[in-house]
Enzyme design. Structure first.
Site, PDB file in Angstrom:
ATOM      1  N   HIS A 148       4.686   2.567  -7.887  1.00  0.00           N
ATOM      2  CA  HIS A 148       3.696   1.495  -7.976  1.00  0.00           C
ATOM      3  C   HIS A 148       2.860   1.623  -9.256  1.00  0.00           C
ATOM      4  O   HIS A 148       2.513   0.620  -9.881  1.00  0.00           O
ATOM      5  CB  HIS A 148       2.761   1.531  -6.760  1.00  0.00           C
ATOM      6  CG  HIS A 148       3.442   1.243  -5.450  1.00  0.00           C
ATOM      7  ND1 HIS A 148       3.687   2.222  -4.521  1.00  0.00           N
ATOM      8  CD2 HIS A 148       3.935   0.090  -4.938  1.00  0.00           C
ATOM      9  CE1 HIS A 148       4.284   1.681  -3.477  1.00  0.00           C
ATOM     10  NE2 HIS A 148       4.456   0.398  -3.697  1.00  0.00           N
ATOM     11  N   GLY A 151       0.812  -1.204   0.000  1.00  0.00           N
ATOM     12  CA  GLY A 151       0.000   0.000   0.000  1.00  0.00           C
ATOM     13  C   GLY A 151       0.846   1.255   0.000  1.00  0.00           C
ATOM     14  O   GLY A 151       2.022   1.246  -0.345  1.00  0.00           O
ATOM     15  N   SER A 161       9.739   5.974  -2.580  1.00  0.00           N
ATOM     16  CA  SER A 161       9.512   5.002  -1.519  1.00  0.00           C
ATOM     17  C   SER A 161       8.336   5.463  -0.681  1.00  0.00           C
ATOM     18  O   SER A 161       8.161   6.678  -0.469  1.00  0.00           O
ATOM     19  CB  SER A 161      10.756   4.862  -0.638  1.00  0.00           C
ATOM     20  OG  SER A 161      10.463   4.133   0.549  1.00  0.00           O
TER      21      SER A 161
END
Length: 278
Positions: A34, A28, A182
């Protein structure tokens, strides 16, 4: 088709539509890195599954499990905007039986470099990834190159255990100033963030040199210049398949990897180099 939220194996079975399945495992707090993984999955498969699960097995007792960012509603919006078909969001009880006894061991490769600093971390990573593979049954799984040792170990696990999934490593996504994206970057203060830029600068300095000793020296000089605000854990130049140290005569691809704490936030980064010593 609306985004499906699956909580367990039965939900995943009901969500299957046939065709090739791509899995993007995440914890998540989704960001542009992502998104790049999801886009690659979308290009490779008929159905894209994103897992969102903060895995307790990969956190040590003094690590940041309790404060790891959990932003599920925002993550769902990212998944919707990227055309994800299924979000797998189990609870810890769904993933791990209370009397669980069997876990994977990552072996010697999981005990060096990052594994030396985080004992048991890769055992937890491989255990949850294998469970995700068994539950989702993907044809393809996408992982980021920023976690290079994790990627190498997952490839080793797939080979050693004959897991029928293709593993794809996706390039690290960076901010314009070079900082690797990150989920933990949100912990950095403005001053910490400036210190953290030494990691990517060190990697670039090392990449400009031709042989292992000079690569390490150039990168280390940049880290040293950052001062005491940067608490370096390790700087290594390794074989990307085994994570053993690259010797002076090493030829071929190598990974220059660094880990350091900035304030209370631990960051990792790496670059893949090609060495052709004379």
């Amino acid at each position: 088709m609306d985004l499906i939220i699956a909580r367990n194996r039965d939900d995943l079975v009901k969500a299957r539509t046939g065709g090739e399945v791509a899995l993007v495992p995440t914890m998540g707090a989704l960001h542009e890195g992502h998104r790049s993984l999801i886009r690659l999955a979308r290009a490779r498969a008929d159905q894209v599954v994103v897992s969102i699960f903060v895995n307790p097995l990969q956190f040590g007792p003094s690590e940041d499990f309790s404060r790891y960012p959990r932003t599920f509603d925002a993550d769902l919006e990212v998944c919707r905007s990227e055309g994800v078909d299924v979000v797998f969001h189990p609870s810890a009880d769904d993933m791990y039986h209370p009397d669980r006894q069997v876990s994977l061991r990552s072996g010697r490769m999981g005990e060096i470099v990052e594994g030396a600093s985080r004992p048991g971390h890769f055992d937890g990573v491989l255990t949850v990834v294998l469970k995700l593979f068994n539950l989702v049954q993907p044809h393809v799984a996408i992982f980021g190159q920023k976690d290079a040792q994790q990627l190498a170990l997952i490839r080793r696990m797939v080979a050693d255990l004959d897991v029928p999934a293709e593993i794809i490593g996706a390039p690290t996504v960076r901010e314009p100033d070079g900082l690797a994206l990150s989920s933990r970057n949100r912990y950095l203060s403005a001053a910490d963030r400036q210190v953290a830029l030494a990691l990517s600068r060190a990697l670039r300095a090392g990449a400009a040199e031709p042989v292992p000793s000079r690569i390490r020296a150039a990168a280390q000089a940049v880290l040293d210049a950052a001062g005491p605000e940067l608490d370096v854990d390790y700087l290594v130049l390794v074989d990307p398949a085994t994570f053993t140290e690259a010797q002076e005569s090493y030829m071929g691809e190598a990974v220059l990897a660094v880990a350091a704490k900035v304030g209370s936030t631990r960051l990792i980064d790496n670059l893949t180099l090609t060495l052709n010593p004379a």
